[in-house]
Write a protein that holds these residues in place. Structure first.
Motif, mmCIF file in Angstrom:
data_model
loop_
_atom_site.group_PDB
_atom_site.id
_atom_site.type_symbol
_atom_site.label_atom_id
_atom_site.label_comp_id
_atom_site.label_asym_id
_atom_site.label_seq_id
_atom_site.Cartn_x
_atom_site.Cartn_y
_atom_site.Cartn_z
ATOM 1 N N CYS A 45 -9.340 5.587 37.895
ATOM 2 C CA CYS A 45 -8.113 5.131 37.222
ATOM 3 C C CYS A 45 -7.461 6.283 36.452
ATOM 4 N N PRO A 46 -6.147 6.489 36.615
ATOM 5 C CA PRO A 46 -5.474 7.616 35.949
ATOM 6 C C PRO A 46 -5.329 7.451 34.439
ATOM 7 N N ALA A 47 -5.580 6.255 33.912
ATOM 8 C CA ALA A 47 -5.466 6.044 32.469
ATOM 9 C C ALA A 47 -6.519 6.853 31.710
ATOM 10 N N THR A 48 -6.286 7.080 30.438
ATOM 11 C CA THR A 48 -7.256 7.800 29.610
ATOM 12 C C THR A 48 -8.568 7.033 29.584
ATOM 13 N N PRO A 49 -9.686 7.674 29.913
ATOM 14 C CA PRO A 49 -10.969 6.952 29.935
ATOM 15 C C PRO A 49 -11.305 6.356 28.582
ATOM 16 N N PRO A 50 -11.787 5.130 28.551
ATOM 17 C CA PRO A 50 -12.161 4.512 27.268
ATOM 18 C C PRO A 50 -13.440 5.136 26.720
ATOM 19 N N LYS A 51 -13.758 4.784 25.481
ATOM 20 C CA LYS A 51 -15.017 5.250 24.906
ATOM 21 C C LYS A 51 -16.177 4.610 25.669
ATOM 22 N N PRO A 52 -17.242 5.348 25.868
ATOM 23 C CA PRO A 52 -18.394 4.788 26.594
ATOM 24 C C PRO A 52 -18.906 3.484 26.007
ATOM 25 N N ALA A 53 -18.815 3.330 24.709
ATOM 26 C CA ALA A 53 -19.314 2.102 24.075
ATOM 27 C C ALA A 53 -18.498 0.886 24.478
ATOM 28 N N MET A 82 -25.713 1.036 41.927
ATOM 29 C CA MET A 82 -25.380 2.176 41.085
ATOM 30 C C MET A 82 -24.863 1.738 39.726
ATOM 31 N N TYR A 83 -24.233 0.567 39.633
ATOM 32 C CA TYR A 83 -23.594 0.128 38.397
ATOM 33 C C TYR A 83 -24.580 0.020 37.239
ATOM 34 N N GLN A 84 -25.876 -0.030 37.528
ATOM 35 C CA GLN A 84 -26.884 -0.116 36.473
ATOM 36 C C GLN A 84 -27.225 1.241 35.886
ATOM 37 N N ASP A 85 -26.815 2.310 36.554
ATOM 38 C CA ASP A 85 -27.029 3.661 36.038
ATOM 39 C C ASP A 85 -25.848 3.998 35.139
ATOM 40 N N VAL A 86 -25.906 3.572 33.879
ATOM 41 C CA VAL A 86 -24.768 3.665 32.969
ATOM 42 C C VAL A 86 -24.314 5.107 32.771
ATOM 43 N N GLU A 87 -25.244 6.005 32.573
ATOM 44 C CA GLU A 87 -24.877 7.397 32.310
ATOM 45 C C GLU A 87 -24.099 7.995 33.482
ATOM 46 N N ARG A 88 -24.562 7.720 34.688
ATOM 47 C CA ARG A 88 -23.878 8.240 35.872
ATOM 48 C C ARG A 88 -22.500 7.617 36.029
#
Length: 496
Positions: A38-46, A1-7
């Motif tokens: 993770c409860p932290a603020t999600p990072p930018k997708p980039a 699944m890790y290769q499905d970046v969008e998901r």
């Protein structure tokens, strides 16, 4: 699944705990890796990178997040579902084989060269067997640091490290904290009554239905080897370097695990086998979605989501018990097994309960006189043939075994039919698609639900449940009032 970046990005942004263990998120700007929830603020997708295992993220230079503790999650359910090389290898690594026999021993057990094995694991998981084993040791170490009062030197060896220096270096590198700092951060106290006993928490993916899981283990418990006491399932464990006694108690968010070991180096193996016994690395969301789509099973799934398949800590033991239980009641099967244990089992001391023996090994039963078994002559012959096949190595039953090869060799033994083969595949080998179509309880339940009752027709109908037919069996069994479907209460019997 890790290769499905969008998901993966969507899962991280939703902080969806259902994907914990399926993949790990590394953050380029902080140099850490996290679980998806993770409860932290999600990072930018980039700034996100995704890895299939904690070992792969560590190997890429990322350290574990201090907030979400990404190593303290159930393992990828794929490792338990798959019958191929990678799935078998991961189950053996979790069982501590690399710690005991090294990578050459792992490769030999799987029938591959070291180079072939490393290439396959790198391609699938982004890390080789040593990196995967190192990641497991690090998480075991953290678990012990935060939940026990073991001296650091003892703890290092219990976690599988060859030296205290390697232990210290690994913990600092993976968690960016020293072992002493980790223990101080945990701010936990250890109950002095647990001296000599390790009390751990085994996480699981929610939901979890404990009724059939602990009910089945308690109802079929072999006296002397297993018991239900004070709300916990207890049993003896035969381990590579010694023996142990475990008590497993369900709670809403984890399973409490109390372990007493004769050799602390067996800790990782003991934890792995307890998780395997309770099927804690299953993905109940995927299972329930598939089975719940069938109109016949939908009401059962809605009533009890998260059913697991009760397994075993000792596959050869279960195979012998399955043969002893052919065409007899649960009580009779327990009686037959208890007689074997009393006559041929290895005595152990249990200071907290009534456990007395380890279940006898096939080697210990090799000289068994079949005439001493109080059962039909044909079944005595089956027991003797099974013991001989297990003792000689002609039949190998373990978590890293080949499911189809084991099925074929079991079926070739005299007196071993489809029910026994599929029971062993389901509970000893862990095949999530094993299906006991000839089981009387399954057939009665199917008929009550308006499904075909004849084995061939039921098997054809059950194709819609693949690859989760073993879980469908648990739901079908739940339609009866058999004790396997209920956790014992103090009013019935608190000791098996």
């Amino acid at each position: 699944m890790y290769q499905d970046v969008e998901r993966c990005v969507r899962a991280v942004q939703a902080k969806d705990e259902r994907f914990d263990g399926w993949f790990f998120t590394a953050v380029l700007t902080t140099g850490i890796y996290c679980r998806p929830s993770c409860p932290a603020t999600p990072p930018k997708p980039a700034n996100m990178r995704f890895y299939p295992s904690a070992a792969a993220a560590q190997q890429a230079g990322f350290r574990a997040c201090k907030r979400c503790r990404p190593g303290a999650v159930p393992g990828s359910p794929q490792w338990n579902e798959r019958a191929d090389l990678v799935g078998r290898a991961m189950r053996l690594i979790a069982d501590g084989l690399v710690d005991r026999e090294g990578v050459p021993g792992l490769a030999a057990r799987l029938g591959y060269s070291v180079r072939q094995l490393e290439r396959q694991l790198f391609a699938e998981l982004g890390a080789g067997p040593l990196a995967l084993t190192r990641a497991q040791r690090a998480q075991t170490a953290r678990l012990l640091i935060e939940t026990t009062a073991l001296p650091m030197a003892d703890l290092a060896y219990a976690a599988g490290f060859a030296s205290v220096r390697t232990f210290n270096d690994t913990v600092r590198e993976v968690f960016a904290l020293t072992p002493s700092e980790l223990r101080a951060r945990a701010r936990s106290t250890v109950d002095p009554r647990t001296q000599g006993t390790l009390v751990l928490r085994l996480p699981f993916r929610r939901p979890l239905c404990p009724d059939n899981l602990f009910g089945h283990l308690a109802a079929t418990a072999v006296p002397g080897v297993e018991e239900w006491r004070d709300g916990a399932y207890r049993r003896t464990l035969r381990l590579p370097r010694g023996h142990g006694i475990v008590a497993l108690r369900p709670t809403p968010d984890h399973v409490e695990c109390r372990l007493t070991l004769s050799d602390l180096r067996d800790l990782t193996t003991a934890i792995s086998r307890c998780r395997w016994l309770l099927d804690l690395d299953a993905d109940p969301v995927a299972v329930d979605a598939q089975l719940g789509a069938d109109e016949a099973l939908a009401p059962l799934v809605a009533k009890s989501p998260g059913r697991r398949v009760p397994r075993t800590t000792d596959p050869p033991e279960f195979a012998l018990r399955a043969v002893l239980g052919q065409q007899v009641s649960t009580a009779a099967a327990r009686t037959h097994a208890a007689r074997l244990v009393a006559a041929h089992g290895e005595p152990v001391e249990d200071r907290e309960g009534g456990l007395t023996h380890l279940f006898p090994t096939p080697e210990a039963l090799a000289e068994l006189d079949p005439e001493t078994l109080a059962m039909p002559r044909s079944r005595r012959a089956t027991v003797s043939a099974l013991v001989a096949a297990l003792a000689s190595g002609d039949l190998e039953l373990d978590v890293g075994g080949d499911w189809e090869q084991a099925r074929a060799r079991l079926a070739a033994l005299p007196g071993v039919g489809p029910w026994t083969v599929e029971s062993v595949a389901m509970r000893a080998l862990g095949d999530p698609d094993a299906f006991v179509a000839t089981d009387l309880g399954v057939r009665r339940a199917a008929e009550g639900l308006g499904l075909p009752a004849r084995p061939a027709a039921l098997t054809a109908r059950a194709a819609a449940w693949r690859p989760w037919r073993a879980y469908a069996v648990q739901h079908l069994w739940s339609t009866s009032d058999h004790p396997i479907n209920q956790i014992p209460t103090p009013r019935t019997s608190d000791v098996s």
